[in-house]
Design a protein around this motif. Structure first.
Motif, PDB file in Angstrom:
ATOM      1  N   PRO A 106       5.637  34.195  21.997  1.00 42.12           N
ATOM      2  CA  PRO A 106       4.515  34.626  22.804  1.00 42.12           C
ATOM      3  C   PRO A 106       4.747  34.340  24.276  1.00 42.12           C
ATOM      4  CG  PRO A 106       3.775  33.296  20.945  1.00 42.12           C
ATOM      5  CD  PRO A 106       5.252  33.215  20.991  1.00 42.12           C
ATOM      6  N   ALA A 107       4.252  35.247  25.111  1.00 42.08           N
ATOM      7  CA  ALA A 107       4.385  35.074  26.552  1.00 42.08           C
ATOM      8  C   ALA A 107       3.375  34.048  27.033  1.00 42.08           C
ATOM      9  CB  ALA A 107       4.156  36.408  27.259  1.00 42.08           C
ATOM     10  N   SER A 108       3.780  33.196  27.944  1.00 40.28           N
ATOM     11  CA  SER A 108       2.843  32.224  28.502  1.00 40.28           C
ATOM     12  C   SER A 108       1.989  32.917  29.551  1.00 40.28           C
ATOM     13  CB  SER A 108       3.597  31.056  29.116  1.00 40.28           C
ATOM     14  OG  SER A 108       4.282  31.480  30.272  1.00 40.28           O
ATOM     15  N   LYS A 109       0.889  32.286  29.934  1.00 38.97           N
ATOM     16  CA  LYS A 109      -0.014  32.897  30.900  1.00 38.97           C
ATOM     17  C   LYS A 109       0.593  32.970  32.283  1.00 38.97           C
ATOM     18  CE  LYS A 109      -4.120  31.835  28.356  1.00 38.97           C
ATOM     19  NZ  LYS A 109      -5.447  31.365  28.317  1.00 38.97           N
ATOM     20  N   THR A 110       1.571  32.131  32.562  1.00 41.99           N
ATOM     21  CA  THR A 110       2.193  32.157  33.885  1.00 41.99           C
ATOM     22  C   THR A 110       3.407  33.064  33.914  1.00 41.99           C
ATOM     23  OG1 THR A 110       3.530  30.220  33.339  1.00 41.99           O
ATOM     24  CG2 THR A 110       1.414  29.826  34.444  1.00 41.99           C
ATOM     25  N   GLU A 111       3.892  33.487  32.763  1.00 38.73           N
ATOM     26  CA  GLU A 111       5.055  34.348  32.707  1.00 38.73           C
ATOM     27  C   GLU A 111       4.668  35.765  33.101  1.00 38.73           C
ATOM     28  OE1 GLU A 111       6.778  34.340  28.869  1.00 38.73           O
ATOM     29  OE2 GLU A 111       8.631  35.287  29.543  1.00 38.73           O
ATOM     30  N   LYS A 112       5.443  36.362  34.002  1.00 32.07           N
ATOM     31  CA  LYS A 112       5.109  37.675  34.515  1.00 32.07           C
ATOM     32  C   LYS A 112       5.649  38.808  33.664  1.00 32.07           C
ATOM     33  CE  LYS A 112       2.915  36.591  38.291  1.00 32.07           C
ATOM     34  NZ  LYS A 112       1.597  36.976  38.620  1.00 32.07           N
ATOM     35  N   SER A 113       6.862  38.687  33.146  1.00 30.34           N
ATOM     36  CA  SER A 113       7.439  39.776  32.375  1.00 30.34           C
ATOM     37  C   SER A 113       7.439  39.436  30.899  1.00 30.34           C
ATOM     38  CB  SER A 113       8.857  40.088  32.850  1.00 30.34           C
ATOM     39  OG  SER A 113       9.671  38.969  32.640  1.00 30.34           O
ATOM     40  N   ALA A 114       7.304  40.474  30.082  1.00 33.14           N
ATOM     41  CA  ALA A 114       7.263  40.279  28.645  1.00 33.14           C
ATOM     42  C   ALA A 114       8.682  40.278  28.089  1.00 33.14           C
ATOM     43  CB  ALA A 114       6.453  41.399  27.989  1.00 33.14           C
ATOM     44  N   PRO A 115       8.966  39.427  27.112  1.00 32.73           N
ATOM     45  CA  PRO A 115      10.297  39.408  26.518  1.00 32.73           C
ATOM     46  C   PRO A 115      10.541  40.673  25.702  1.00 32.73           C
ATOM     47  CG  PRO A 115       8.852  37.919  25.335  1.00 32.73           C
ATOM     48  CD  PRO A 115       8.082  38.433  26.527  1.00 32.73           C
ATOM     49  N   GLN A 116      11.778  41.095  25.634  1.00 36.07           N
ATOM     50  CA  GLN A 116      12.148  42.270  24.864  1.00 36.07           C
ATOM     51  C   GLN A 116      12.544  41.832  23.464  1.00 36.07           C
ATOM     52  OE1 GLN A 116      11.891  45.436  25.939  1.00 36.07           O
ATOM     53  NE2 GLN A 116      10.988  44.591  27.779  1.00 36.07           N
ATOM     54  N   THR A 117      11.901  42.396  22.438  1.00 36.62           N
ATOM     55  CA  THR A 117      12.201  42.071  21.065  1.00 36.62           C
ATOM     56  C   THR A 117      12.199  43.361  20.262  1.00 36.62           C
ATOM     57  OG1 THR A 117      11.082  39.959  21.301  1.00 36.62           O
ATOM     58  CG2 THR A 117      11.468  40.710  19.065  1.00 36.62           C
TER      59      THR A 117
ATOM     60  N   SER B  45       5.044  45.732  34.939  1.00 34.52           N
ATOM     61  CA  SER B  45       4.010  46.446  34.196  1.00 34.52           C
ATOM     62  C   SER B  45       4.621  47.354  33.136  1.00 34.52           C
ATOM     63  CB  SER B  45       3.138  47.274  35.138  1.00 34.52           C
ATOM     64  OG  SER B  45       2.389  46.453  35.982  1.00 34.52           O
ATOM     65  N   LEU B  46       5.687  48.047  33.493  1.00 29.37           N
ATOM     66  CA  LEU B  46       6.352  48.927  32.533  1.00 29.37           C
ATOM     67  C   LEU B  46       6.932  48.124  31.378  1.00 29.37           C
ATOM     68  CD1 LEU B  46       7.300  51.710  31.671  1.00 29.37           C
ATOM     69  CD2 LEU B  46       9.319  51.398  33.120  1.00 29.37           C
ATOM     70  N   SER B  47       7.573  47.015  31.682  1.00 33.85           N
ATOM     71  CA  SER B  47       8.132  46.154  30.638  1.00 33.85           C
ATOM     72  C   SER B  47       7.019  45.605  29.739  1.00 33.85           C
ATOM     73  CB  SER B  47       8.908  45.007  31.282  1.00 33.85           C
ATOM     74  OG  SER B  47       9.403  44.140  30.299  1.00 33.85           O
ATOM     75  N   ALA B  48       5.935  45.171  30.341  1.00 32.00           N
ATOM     76  CA  ALA B  48       4.804  44.640  29.575  1.00 32.00           C
ATOM     77  C   ALA B  48       4.174  45.726  28.712  1.00 32.00           C
ATOM     78  CB  ALA B  48       3.767  44.038  30.517  1.00 32.00           C
ATOM     79  N   TYR B  49       4.092  46.945  29.241  1.00 29.87           N
ATOM     80  CA  TYR B  49       3.531  48.056  28.475  1.00 29.87           C
ATOM     81  C   TYR B  49       4.389  48.343  27.246  1.00 29.87           C
ATOM     82  CZ  TYR B  49       1.920  52.675  27.169  1.00 29.87           C
ATOM     83  OH  TYR B  49       1.434  53.749  26.464  1.00 29.87           O
ATOM     84  N   LYS B  50       5.707  48.361  27.420  1.00 27.93           N
ATOM     85  CA  LYS B  50       6.610  48.609  26.293  1.00 27.93           C
ATOM     86  C   LYS B  50       6.463  47.519  25.233  1.00 27.93           C
ATOM     87  CE  LYS B  50      10.152  51.107  28.896  1.00 27.93           C
ATOM     88  NZ  LYS B  50      11.535  51.042  29.403  1.00 27.93           N
TER      89      LYS B  50
END
Length: 90
Positions: free
Chosen positions: A2-13, A48-53
């Motif tokens: 899970p992404a932390s609240k301070t992390e800006k980009s989402a991990p790719q899985t 934003s694009l990474s987080a959306y994906k």
């Protein structure tokens, strides 16, 4: 993970790794965090694009999990006993 609240980009899985690594609750929690980050307006276009994906992958996982559970409930209602649902046999 899970992404932390301070992390800006989402991990790719990948979807395969997602299913083995996360439960519905974990995926839903991460999806909520991604939505909150995106709604804050503090992310760059690339982030934003990474987080959306990532969010789309999580949403698909959650929807599949819910559909599988719904099918198990239907089987229970029809047979008066819960039997495991095997999506590959449908």
């Amino acid at each position: 993970m899970p992404a932390s609240k301070t992390e800006k980009s989402a991990p790719q899985t990948s979807s395969a790794n997602l299913e083995s690594a996360q439960s519905y609750e974990q995926a839903f929690s991460e999806l909520e965090q991604i939505v909150a980050q995106m709604e804050s307006g503090q992310m760059s276009l690339e982030e934003s694009l990474s987080a959306y994906k990532r969010g789309n992958t999580l949403l698909e996982f959650c929807q599949k999990s819910l559909a599988d559970v719904e099918q198990q409930v239907k089987i229970l209602n029809e047979r008066q006993q819960l039997t495991p649902f095997n999506a590959e046999n449908e």
